[in-house]
Design an enzyme around this catalytic site. Sequence first.
Site, PDB file in Angstrom:
ATOM      1  N   THR A  13      43.592  47.927  36.723  1.00 22.82           N
ATOM      2  CA  THR A  13      43.864  46.533  36.389  1.00 22.82           C
ATOM      3  C   THR A  13      45.328  46.098  36.414  1.00 22.82           C
ATOM      4  O   THR A  13      46.222  46.819  35.991  1.00 22.82           O
ATOM      5  CB  THR A  13      43.320  46.171  34.979  1.00 22.82           C
ATOM      6  OG1 THR A  13      42.046  46.761  34.801  1.00 22.82           O
ATOM      7  CG2 THR A  13      43.204  44.685  34.806  1.00 22.82           C
ATOM      8  N   ARG A  46      28.610  49.078  36.899  1.00 21.08           N
ATOM      9  CA  ARG A  46      29.394  48.684  35.722  1.00 21.08           C
ATOM     10  C   ARG A  46      30.389  47.565  36.073  1.00 21.08           C
ATOM     11  O   ARG A  46      31.089  47.605  37.081  1.00 21.08           O
ATOM     12  CB  ARG A  46      30.147  49.900  35.202  1.00 21.08           C
ATOM     13  CG  ARG A  46      30.976  49.662  33.933  1.00 21.08           C
ATOM     14  CD  ARG A  46      32.426  49.420  34.220  1.00 21.08           C
ATOM     15  NE  ARG A  46      33.243  49.428  33.009  1.00 21.08           N
ATOM     16  CZ  ARG A  46      34.502  49.024  32.955  1.00 21.08           C
ATOM     17  NH1 ARG A  46      35.094  48.573  34.032  1.00 21.08           N
ATOM     18  NH2 ARG A  46      35.184  49.075  31.831  1.00 21.08           N
ATOM     19  N   VAL A  47      30.423  46.568  35.205  1.00 17.78           N
ATOM     20  CA  VAL A  47      31.450  45.530  35.271  1.00 17.78           C
ATOM     21  C   VAL A  47      32.160  45.540  33.921  1.00 17.78           C
ATOM     22  O   VAL A  47      31.513  45.654  32.879  1.00 17.78           O
ATOM     23  CB  VAL A  47      30.820  44.147  35.535  1.00 17.78           C
ATOM     24  CG1 VAL A  47      31.839  43.029  35.359  1.00 17.78           C
ATOM     25  CG2 VAL A  47      30.219  44.098  36.942  1.00 17.78           C
ATOM     26  N   GLY A  48      33.476  45.425  33.944  1.00 22.12           N
ATOM     27  CA  GLY A  48      34.236  45.500  32.692  1.00 22.12           C
ATOM     28  C   GLY A  48      34.622  44.134  32.159  1.00 22.12           C
ATOM     29  O   GLY A  48      33.896  43.147  32.316  1.00 22.12           O
ATOM     30  N   ASP A  49      35.788  44.091  31.532  1.00 21.95           N
ATOM     31  CA  ASP A  49      36.248  42.866  30.888  1.00 21.95           C
ATOM     32  C   ASP A  49      36.969  41.914  31.832  1.00 21.95           C
ATOM     33  O   ASP A  49      37.034  40.707  31.576  1.00 21.95           O
ATOM     34  CB  ASP A  49      37.188  43.223  29.719  1.00 21.95           C
ATOM     35  CG  ASP A  49      38.397  44.043  30.176  1.00 21.95           C
ATOM     36  OD1 ASP A  49      38.270  44.806  31.163  1.00 21.95           O
ATOM     37  OD2 ASP A  49      39.469  43.929  29.555  1.00 21.95           O
ATOM     38  N   THR A  59      44.616  44.811  30.138  1.00 26.68           N
ATOM     39  CA  THR A  59      44.283  45.996  30.925  1.00 26.68           C
ATOM     40  C   THR A  59      43.830  47.071  29.934  1.00 26.68           C
ATOM     41  O   THR A  59      44.082  46.952  28.741  1.00 26.68           O
ATOM     42  CB  THR A  59      45.493  46.522  31.731  1.00 26.68           C
ATOM     43  OG1 THR A  59      46.521  46.920  30.811  1.00 26.68           O
ATOM     44  CG2 THR A  59      46.054  45.463  32.665  1.00 26.68           C
ATOM     45  N   GLY A  77      37.959  48.247  29.032  1.00 22.81           N
ATOM     46  CA  GLY A  77      37.363  46.920  28.990  1.00 22.81           C
ATOM     47  C   GLY A  77      36.259  46.771  27.972  1.00 22.81           C
ATOM     48  O   GLY A  77      36.117  45.712  27.339  1.00 22.81           O
TER      49      GLY A  77
HETATM   50  N1  GLY Z   1      40.124  46.569  31.971  1.00 18.26           N
HETATM   51  C1  GLY Z   1      39.513  46.945  33.167  1.00 18.26           C
HETATM   52  C2  GLY Z   1      38.149  47.460  32.997  1.00 18.26           C
HETATM   53  O1  GLY Z   1      37.833  48.058  31.978  1.00 18.26           O
HETATM   54  O2  GLY Z   1      37.364  47.275  33.895  1.00 18.26           O
END
Ligand code: GLY
Length: 382
Positions: free
Chosen positions: A230, A258-261, A281, A284
């Site tokens: 990130t 998976r998708v994060g924040d 960063t 997430g």
């Molecule tokens: N902060 C990036 C993620 O966890 O995908």
Amino acid sequence: MAKDMNRREVLGAAATVAAASAIGTSTAVAAGRGQAPAVMSSYKPLVVGAHNGNRLTNDDGETGVAIAYRMITAGDDVLDATIACNNLPEISEEDTSVGYGGLPDANGDVTLDACCMHGPLKRAGGVAYIQGVRMPSLVAKDVMMKTNHHLLAGQGATDFARENGHRVEGDLNSERSFKRYLEWKKRVEEEGDNRTFAELDLDFIEKKGFDVAYQMAEEGRIDIEHIHGTINTNAINHKGEICGNTTTSGRSFKVPGRVGDSPILGAGLYVDNDVGAAGSTGLGEMNLYHLCSFLIVEKMRDGMHPKDAGMYALERVRDFCMGNERYMNEKGEIRFNLQFYVLDKQSRYAGVAMRGGEGRFFAVCDDNGPRHELMDSIYMNE
Ligand code: GLY
């Protein structure tokens, strides 16, 4: 493996976008509840973001935050400036946390997330789980400008990117990222009594994979900051216009899907043109529990300094995780990192981290030039 894109190519593209998206001026200023409104005729231009915004350079020797600062002081759109900053690591294989050459998922596929928020326009856009596009931050902007939606995901996001003129490639692994992936996979298989990857269950891969990634980081094989990848960059111009952009390849070797924040408004990024901006960063999942970027901006609305607001969010996360062995080290401290990059309408700023210490920087550019500054943190690494 695809080749590194020419940096001039990407900066040229960003400049074209900037020229095409002039925005109206905004001069209204409101301070926090309980605060006297700050009435300012001119604001101090400032760019604040993750450390990788001040690492790579273009052919003229400018880092990302320097490019963004030059753009905002020349009158370019503030969002375009933050995106131009983030395009540098997105197109480079040297940064294994974003875009081309980002560390892939457990199947070896590079999947990317991004979002952007335009303070004066009060608009936002994002993409999640997009594949084959080196600069998802530019696709996020197209989602913002060309649709009434905020977030496009998966194949739909990739198709949207193609239809809107973004180059879509088959594989965004670089030689470097794929080599790291093969090493990680081999170690996970060894941890699993040499069963093949296909024979191991996902839960095992996820748990061991986390440990193996940290082990590889400790050995210097991958950048510790790139386990969760990130880059986030935020900026304010002399008119007080605030924008931000976050882009990532997500957690390295993540469970496919998976998708994060990063693409989620309020988590990976939040901007309120009357108050300020915050982006993130790091791990997430822990940010998502508390929507920390939104939380930080709301704390600044109530009058907190960016540093205090950022530390408040970190303390919330720390308290939430305390006692969960998975997230603790042998000293009883939180072992993962989570960082926030924050600026307010008065051009005050901060970079805060769960784990800080030597070498843990964030990127800043103002009239004193581009630089790294040390993060404030809850825990110090030795
Ligand atoms: N902060 C990036 C993620 O966890 O995908």
